[in-house]
Motif scaffolding. Structure first.
Motif, short mmCIF file in Angstrom:
data_model
loop_
_atom_site.label_atom_id
_atom_site.label_comp_id
_atom_site.label_asym_id
_atom_site.label_seq_id
_atom_site.Cartn_x
_atom_site.Cartn_y
_atom_site.Cartn_z
N VAL A 109 0.84 -1.21 0.00
CA VAL A 109 0.00 0.00 0.00
C VAL A 109 0.87 1.25 0.00
O VAL A 109 0.45 2.32 -0.52
N GLU A 110 2.09 1.18 0.58
CA GLU A 110 2.98 2.34 0.53
C GLU A 110 3.44 2.60 -0.92
O GLU A 110 3.53 3.77 -1.35
N VAL A 111 3.71 1.51 -1.65
CA VAL A 111 4.09 1.67 -3.07
C VAL A 111 2.93 2.27 -3.86
O VAL A 111 3.11 3.18 -4.70
N ASP A 147 -5.22 5.65 -1.22
CA ASP A 147 -3.99 4.91 -0.91
C ASP A 147 -3.36 5.40 0.41
O ASP A 147 -2.77 4.62 1.16
N LYS A 148 -3.50 6.68 0.68
CA LYS A 148 -2.99 7.23 1.94
C LYS A 148 -3.72 6.61 3.14
O LYS A 148 -3.12 6.26 4.15
N ALA A 149 -5.05 6.45 3.01
CA ALA A 149 -5.84 5.84 4.08
C ALA A 149 -5.50 4.36 4.25
O ALA A 149 -5.46 3.83 5.37
N ARG A 150 -5.21 3.70 3.13
CA ARG A 150 -4.84 2.29 3.21
C ARG A 150 -3.50 2.10 3.95
O ARG A 150 -3.34 1.15 4.71
N ALA A 152 -2.33 4.10 6.31
CA ALA A 152 -2.61 4.31 7.74
C ALA A 152 -3.28 3.07 8.35
O ALA A 152 -2.97 2.66 9.48
N GLU A 153 -4.18 2.45 7.59
CA GLU A 153 -4.84 1.24 8.08
C GLU A 153 -3.85 0.08 8.26
O GLU A 153 -3.87 -0.63 9.27
N ALA A 154 -2.96 -0.10 7.28
CA ALA A 154 -1.98 -1.17 7.36
C ALA A 154 -1.01 -0.95 8.52
O ALA A 154 -0.61 -1.89 9.21
N GLN A 155 -0.62 0.31 8.75
CA GLN A 155 0.26 0.62 9.87
C GLN A 155 -0.42 0.30 11.21
O GLN A 155 0.20 -0.25 12.12
N ALA A 156 -1.70 0.65 11.32
CA ALA A 156 -2.45 0.36 12.55
C ALA A 156 -2.56 -1.15 12.79
O ALA A 156 -2.43 -1.63 13.92
N GLN A 157 -2.82 -1.90 11.72
CA GLN A 157 -2.92 -3.35 11.85
C GLN A 157 -1.59 -3.97 12.29
O GLN A 157 -1.56 -4.90 13.11
N LEU A 158 -0.49 -3.45 11.77
CA LEU A 158 0.82 -3.97 12.15
C LEU A 158 1.12 -3.65 13.61
O LEU A 158 1.63 -4.51 14.35
N ARG A 159 0.82 -2.43 14.05
CA ARG A 159 1.04 -2.08 15.46
C ARG A 159 0.21 -2.95 16.38
O ARG A 159 0.67 -3.42 17.43
#
Length: 313
Positions: A109-111, A147-150, A152-159
Protein backbone atom coordinates in the motif's frame (compact mmCIF):
# COMPACT_ATOMS: atom_id res chain seq x y z
CA UNK A 1 4.18 -42.27 90.13
CA UNK A 2 5.92 -38.99 89.31
CA UNK A 3 3.68 -37.07 91.72
CA UNK A 4 4.67 -39.45 94.52
CA UNK A 5 8.32 -38.88 93.63
CA UNK A 6 7.86 -35.11 93.75
CA UNK A 7 6.13 -35.39 97.09
CA UNK A 8 9.00 -37.46 98.40
CA UNK A 9 11.53 -34.90 97.20
CA UNK A 10 9.60 -32.05 98.76
CA UNK A 11 9.27 -34.05 101.96
CA UNK A 12 12.98 -34.78 102.01
CA UNK A 13 13.65 -31.05 101.81
CA UNK A 14 13.10 -30.50 105.51
CA UNK A 15 14.69 -33.72 106.68
CA UNK A 16 17.63 -33.12 104.34
CA UNK A 17 18.09 -29.64 105.65
CA UNK A 18 17.91 -30.87 109.19
CA UNK A 19 20.61 -33.42 108.44
CA UNK A 20 23.02 -31.17 106.49
CA UNK A 21 22.29 -27.72 107.82
CA UNK A 22 20.57 -24.72 106.31
CA UNK A 23 23.13 -24.38 103.52
CA UNK A 24 21.96 -27.53 101.75
CA UNK A 25 18.73 -28.17 99.90
CA UNK A 26 17.68 -31.43 98.34
CA UNK A 27 16.28 -31.40 94.82
CA UNK A 28 16.05 -33.40 91.63
CA UNK A 29 16.95 -33.10 87.96
CA UNK A 30 14.22 -32.39 85.43
CA UNK A 31 14.31 -32.21 81.66
CA UNK A 32 12.37 -29.96 79.30
CA UNK A 33 11.63 -32.27 76.39
CA UNK A 34 11.10 -31.21 72.81
CA UNK A 35 8.07 -33.19 71.69
CA UNK A 36 8.30 -33.72 67.93
CA UNK A 37 5.12 -34.32 65.96
CA UNK A 38 3.59 -33.78 62.54
CA UNK A 39 0.50 -31.55 62.20
CA UNK A 40 -0.95 -34.17 59.85
CA UNK A 41 -1.98 -37.76 60.49
CA UNK A 42 -0.52 -40.71 58.67
CA UNK A 43 1.07 -44.12 58.91
CA UNK A 44 4.59 -44.12 60.35
CA UNK A 45 6.69 -45.22 57.38
CA UNK A 46 10.18 -44.78 58.76
CA UNK A 47 11.61 -44.20 62.24
CA UNK A 48 15.23 -43.16 61.81
CA UNK A 49 16.26 -43.10 65.48
CA UNK A 50 16.00 -45.17 68.62
CA UNK A 51 15.68 -43.96 72.17
CA UNK A 52 19.00 -43.41 73.86
CA UNK A 53 20.69 -42.21 70.66
CA UNK A 54 22.19 -38.79 70.17
CA UNK A 55 20.59 -36.87 67.31
CA UNK A 56 22.41 -34.00 65.63
CA UNK A 57 20.51 -30.92 64.55
CA UNK A 58 18.95 -31.51 61.13
CA UNK A 59 19.07 -35.30 61.36
CA UNK A 60 15.85 -36.96 60.07
CA UNK A 61 13.86 -38.48 62.94
CA UNK A 62 10.79 -39.97 61.32
CA UNK A 63 8.64 -39.86 58.19
CA UNK A 64 4.94 -40.49 57.69
CA UNK A 65 3.39 -41.80 54.45
CA UNK A 66 3.33 -38.99 51.88
CA UNK A 67 1.49 -40.26 48.79
CA UNK A 68 -1.43 -37.85 49.09
CA UNK A 69 0.85 -34.86 49.72
CA UNK A 70 3.11 -35.76 46.78
CA UNK A 71 0.09 -35.96 44.48
CA UNK A 72 -1.20 -32.61 45.77
CA UNK A 73 2.18 -30.96 45.13
CA UNK A 74 2.33 -32.43 41.61
CA UNK A 75 -1.18 -31.12 40.90
CA UNK A 76 -0.18 -27.67 42.19
CA UNK A 77 2.91 -27.69 39.95
CA UNK A 78 0.83 -28.54 36.88
CA UNK A 79 -1.69 -25.81 37.67
CA UNK A 80 1.13 -23.30 38.02
CA UNK A 81 2.62 -24.35 34.68
CA UNK A 82 -0.77 -23.95 33.00
CA UNK A 83 -1.25 -20.50 34.53
CA UNK A 84 2.22 -19.42 33.39
CA UNK A 85 1.49 -20.64 29.86
CA UNK A 86 -1.77 -18.66 29.73
CA UNK A 87 -0.03 -15.53 30.96
CA UNK A 88 2.79 -15.91 28.45
CA UNK A 89 0.26 -16.36 25.65
CA UNK A 90 -1.44 -13.11 26.63
CA UNK A 91 1.85 -11.22 26.84
CA UNK A 92 3.31 -12.13 23.44
CA UNK A 93 2.16 -10.59 20.13
CA UNK A 94 0.74 -12.55 17.22
CA UNK A 95 2.73 -15.25 15.46
CA UNK A 96 5.71 -14.17 13.33
CA UNK A 97 4.19 -15.26 9.98
CA UNK A 98 1.11 -13.10 10.61
CA UNK A 99 3.28 -10.08 11.42
CA UNK A 100 5.42 -10.63 8.30
CA UNK A 101 2.28 -10.81 6.13
CA UNK A 102 1.08 -7.47 7.55
CA UNK A 103 4.48 -5.90 6.87
CA UNK A 104 4.35 -7.09 3.27
CA UNK A 105 0.85 -5.66 2.90
CA UNK A 106 2.06 -2.35 4.33
CA UNK A 107 4.82 -2.19 1.72
CA UNK A 108 2.31 -2.79 -1.05
CA UNK A 109 0.00 0.00 0.00
CA UNK A 110 2.98 2.34 0.53
CA UNK A 111 4.09 1.67 -3.07
CA UNK A 112 0.54 2.32 -4.27
CA UNK A 113 0.42 5.58 -2.31
CA UNK A 114 3.72 6.74 -3.80
CA UNK A 115 2.41 5.98 -7.32
CA UNK A 116 -0.85 7.81 -6.73
CA UNK A 117 1.07 10.75 -5.22
CA UNK A 118 3.21 10.93 -8.39
CA UNK A 119 0.10 10.81 -10.61
CA UNK A 120 -1.51 13.54 -8.54
CA UNK A 121 1.52 15.82 -8.95
CA UNK A 122 1.55 15.24 -12.71
CA UNK A 123 -2.21 15.87 -13.10
CA UNK A 124 -1.90 19.00 -10.98
CA UNK A 125 0.70 20.43 -13.42
CA UNK A 126 -1.33 19.43 -16.45
CA UNK A 127 -4.55 20.98 -15.14
CA UNK A 128 -2.75 24.26 -14.54
CA UNK A 129 -1.52 24.31 -18.15
CA UNK A 130 -4.91 23.24 -19.44
CA UNK A 131 -3.54 20.06 -20.96
CA UNK A 132 -5.97 17.84 -19.01
CA UNK A 133 -9.44 18.04 -17.59
CA UNK A 134 -10.44 18.83 -14.03
CA UNK A 135 -12.09 15.43 -13.82
CA UNK A 136 -8.81 13.55 -14.30
CA UNK A 137 -7.21 15.70 -11.60
CA UNK A 138 -10.03 14.90 -9.19
CA UNK A 139 -9.68 11.18 -9.92
CA UNK A 140 -5.94 11.33 -9.24
CA UNK A 141 -6.53 13.18 -5.98
CA UNK A 142 -9.16 10.63 -4.87
CA UNK A 143 -6.77 7.76 -5.65
CA UNK A 144 -4.03 9.41 -3.58
CA UNK A 145 -6.34 9.93 -0.58
CA UNK A 146 -7.53 6.32 -0.85
CA UNK A 147 -3.99 4.91 -0.91
CA UNK A 148 -2.99 7.23 1.94
CA UNK A 149 -5.84 5.84 4.08
CA UNK A 150 -4.84 2.29 3.21
CA UNK A 151 -1.28 2.95 4.43
CA UNK A 152 -2.61 4.31 7.74
CA UNK A 153 -4.84 1.24 8.08
CA UNK A 154 -1.98 -1.17 7.36
CA UNK A 155 0.26 0.62 9.87
CA UNK A 156 -2.45 0.36 12.55
CA UNK A 157 -2.92 -3.35 11.85
CA UNK A 158 0.82 -3.97 12.15
CA UNK A 159 1.04 -2.08 15.46
CA UNK A 160 -1.92 -4.03 16.80
CA UNK A 161 -0.34 -7.34 15.76
CA UNK A 162 2.90 -6.43 17.57
CA UNK A 163 1.08 -5.69 20.84
CA UNK A 164 0.30 -8.42 23.41
CA UNK A 165 -2.67 -10.56 22.50
CA UNK A 166 -4.45 -10.07 25.83
CA UNK A 167 -5.85 -6.80 27.00
CA UNK A 168 -4.49 -5.16 30.15
CA UNK A 169 -7.33 -6.49 32.33
CA UNK A 170 -6.85 -10.01 30.95
CA UNK A 171 -3.12 -9.91 31.64
CA UNK A 172 -3.70 -8.65 35.18
CA UNK A 173 -6.18 -11.46 35.84
CA UNK A 174 -3.68 -14.00 34.46
CA UNK A 175 -0.93 -12.60 36.68
CA UNK A 176 -3.19 -12.94 39.73
CA UNK A 177 -3.90 -16.53 38.76
CA UNK A 178 -0.16 -17.23 38.57
CA UNK A 179 0.41 -15.78 42.04
CA UNK A 180 -2.46 -17.86 43.44
CA UNK A 181 -0.98 -20.98 41.83
CA UNK A 182 2.41 -20.22 43.37
CA UNK A 183 0.81 -19.87 46.80
CA UNK A 184 -1.04 -23.17 46.36
CA UNK A 185 2.23 -24.86 45.35
CA UNK A 186 3.99 -23.44 48.43
CA UNK A 187 1.21 -24.78 50.65
CA UNK A 188 1.37 -28.22 49.04
CA UNK A 189 5.17 -28.30 49.41
CA UNK A 190 4.90 -27.25 53.07
CA UNK A 191 2.35 -29.99 53.80
CA UNK A 192 4.69 -32.52 52.20
CA UNK A 193 7.62 -31.30 54.30
CA UNK A 194 5.58 -31.66 57.49
CA UNK A 195 5.33 -35.41 56.90
CA UNK A 196 9.12 -35.70 57.45
CA UNK A 197 10.44 -34.33 60.74
CA UNK A 198 14.10 -33.62 61.53
CA UNK A 199 15.74 -32.70 64.81
CA UNK A 200 15.50 -28.91 65.33
CA UNK A 201 18.42 -29.04 67.81
CA UNK A 202 20.99 -31.57 68.90
CA UNK A 203 20.02 -33.74 71.83
CA UNK A 204 19.28 -37.14 73.30
CA UNK A 205 16.39 -39.15 71.91
CA UNK A 206 14.67 -39.70 75.24
CA UNK A 207 11.67 -41.66 73.98
CA UNK A 208 9.84 -42.83 70.87
CA UNK A 209 6.10 -43.38 71.11
CA UNK A 210 5.26 -45.28 67.90
CA UNK A 211 6.74 -48.09 65.84
CA UNK A 212 6.89 -48.32 62.07
CA UNK A 213 3.56 -49.24 60.53
CA UNK A 214 1.41 -47.67 63.27
CA UNK A 215 -1.10 -44.92 62.53
CA UNK A 216 -0.06 -41.61 64.04
CA UNK A 217 -2.87 -39.12 64.76
CA UNK A 218 -2.32 -35.49 63.82
CA UNK A 219 -0.29 -33.61 66.39
CA UNK A 220 0.69 -36.68 68.41
CA UNK A 221 4.40 -36.73 69.34
CA UNK A 222 6.43 -39.50 67.74
CA UNK A 223 9.71 -38.76 69.53
CA UNK A 224 10.89 -36.77 72.55
CA UNK A 225 14.23 -34.97 72.29
CA UNK A 226 16.20 -33.71 75.28
CA UNK A 227 18.74 -31.01 74.35
CA UNK A 228 21.67 -30.61 76.78
CA UNK A 229 20.62 -27.08 77.65
CA UNK A 230 17.15 -28.21 78.67
CA UNK A 231 18.30 -30.03 81.81
CA UNK A 232 17.67 -28.17 85.06
CA UNK A 233 17.55 -28.75 88.81
CA UNK A 234 14.44 -28.11 90.85
CA UNK A 235 14.45 -27.79 94.62
CA UNK A 236 12.46 -26.10 97.37
CA UNK A 237 13.65 -23.57 99.90
CA UNK A 238 11.90 -22.37 103.07
CA UNK A 239 10.31 -18.95 103.29
CA UNK A 240 13.19 -17.57 105.32
CA UNK A 241 15.67 -18.29 102.51
CA UNK A 242 13.69 -17.42 99.38
CA UNK A 243 14.73 -13.75 99.47
CA UNK A 244 18.34 -14.78 98.86
CA UNK A 245 17.43 -16.72 95.69
CA UNK A 246 17.89 -13.96 93.15
CA UNK A 247 18.11 -14.46 89.39
CA UNK A 248 21.53 -15.63 88.15
CA UNK A 249 22.74 -16.38 91.67
CA UNK A 250 25.50 -18.95 91.46
CA UNK A 251 24.88 -22.26 93.21
CA UNK A 252 26.68 -25.57 93.43
CA UNK A 253 25.00 -28.88 92.65
CA UNK A 254 26.25 -32.15 94.15
CA UNK A 255 25.16 -35.65 93.22
CA UNK A 256 26.13 -39.21 94.03
CA UNK A 257 28.87 -40.36 91.70
CA UNK A 258 29.63 -36.90 90.32
CA UNK A 259 33.41 -36.44 90.10
CA UNK A 260 33.18 -32.75 90.97
CA UNK A 261 30.62 -30.15 92.00
CA UNK A 262 28.55 -28.70 89.17
CA UNK A 263 28.11 -24.96 88.71
CA UNK A 264 24.65 -23.55 88.10
CA UNK A 265 22.67 -20.33 88.19
CA UNK A 266 19.18 -19.59 89.49
CA UNK A 267 16.86 -19.17 86.51
CA UNK A 268 13.45 -19.14 88.18
CA UNK A 269 11.98 -18.54 91.63
CA UNK A 270 8.29 -19.20 92.16
CA UNK A 271 6.21 -16.24 93.29
CA UNK A 272 3.76 -18.49 95.10
CA UNK A 273 4.38 -20.33 98.34
CA UNK A 274 3.49 -24.00 98.77
CA UNK A 275 2.92 -26.02 101.90
CA UNK A 276 5.15 -28.98 102.40
CA UNK A 277 3.24 -32.13 101.43
CA UNK A 278 1.17 -33.95 104.07
CA UNK A 279 3.46 -36.97 103.77
CA UNK A 280 5.49 -35.24 106.48
CA UNK A 281 4.00 -36.34 109.78
CA UNK A 282 5.55 -33.59 111.87
CA UNK A 283 3.14 -30.74 112.52
CA UNK A 284 6.03 -28.31 112.59
CA UNK A 285 7.18 -29.45 109.15
CA UNK A 286 3.70 -29.30 107.67
CA UNK A 287 3.33 -25.73 108.76
CA UNK A 288 6.39 -24.55 106.88
CA UNK A 289 6.07 -22.74 103.55
CA UNK A 290 8.41 -23.58 100.69
CA UNK A 291 9.14 -21.97 97.32
CA UNK A 292 10.14 -23.68 94.09
CA UNK A 293 13.53 -22.70 92.65
CA UNK A 294 15.02 -23.79 89.31
CA UNK A 295 18.72 -23.83 88.46
CA UNK A 296 20.25 -24.03 84.97
CA UNK A 297 23.40 -26.13 84.82
CA UNK A 298 26.60 -25.38 82.96
CA UNK A 299 27.74 -28.37 80.91
CA UNK A 300 26.46 -31.07 83.26
CA UNK A 301 25.54 -34.59 82.16
CA UNK A 302 22.84 -35.26 84.71
CA UNK A 303 19.75 -37.34 84.01
CA UNK A 304 16.14 -36.38 84.71
CA UNK A 305 14.90 -37.81 88.00
CA UNK A 306 18.35 -37.92 89.53
CA UNK A 307 18.40 -36.62 93.15
CA UNK A 308 20.90 -33.87 93.93
CA UNK A 309 21.98 -31.54 96.72
CA UNK A 310 22.17 -27.80 96.16
CA UNK A 311 24.21 -25.35 98.18
CA UNK A 312 25.45 -21.78 97.77
CA UNK A 313 28.67 -21.41 95.81
Amino acid sequence: MRSVFLLWLAASLVTGCEGKGNDYWQGYVEGEYVMLASPYAGQLQKLHVRRGEQAAAGKPLFALEQESERAARLEAEQRLNAALARLENLRVPRRTPEIEALRAELKQVEVARELSETNLSREEGLVRSGATSRTRYDEARSAFERDKARVAEAQAQLRNAQMPVGRAAERKAAESEVEASKAALAQAAWRLEQKSVAAPVSGLVHETFFVEGEWVPAGRPVAALLPPGNVKVRFYVPEAVVSTMTANRELTVLCDGCPAPIAGKVSFVSSQAEYTPPVLYSKESRAKLVFLVEVRLEGAALRPGQPVDVKPK
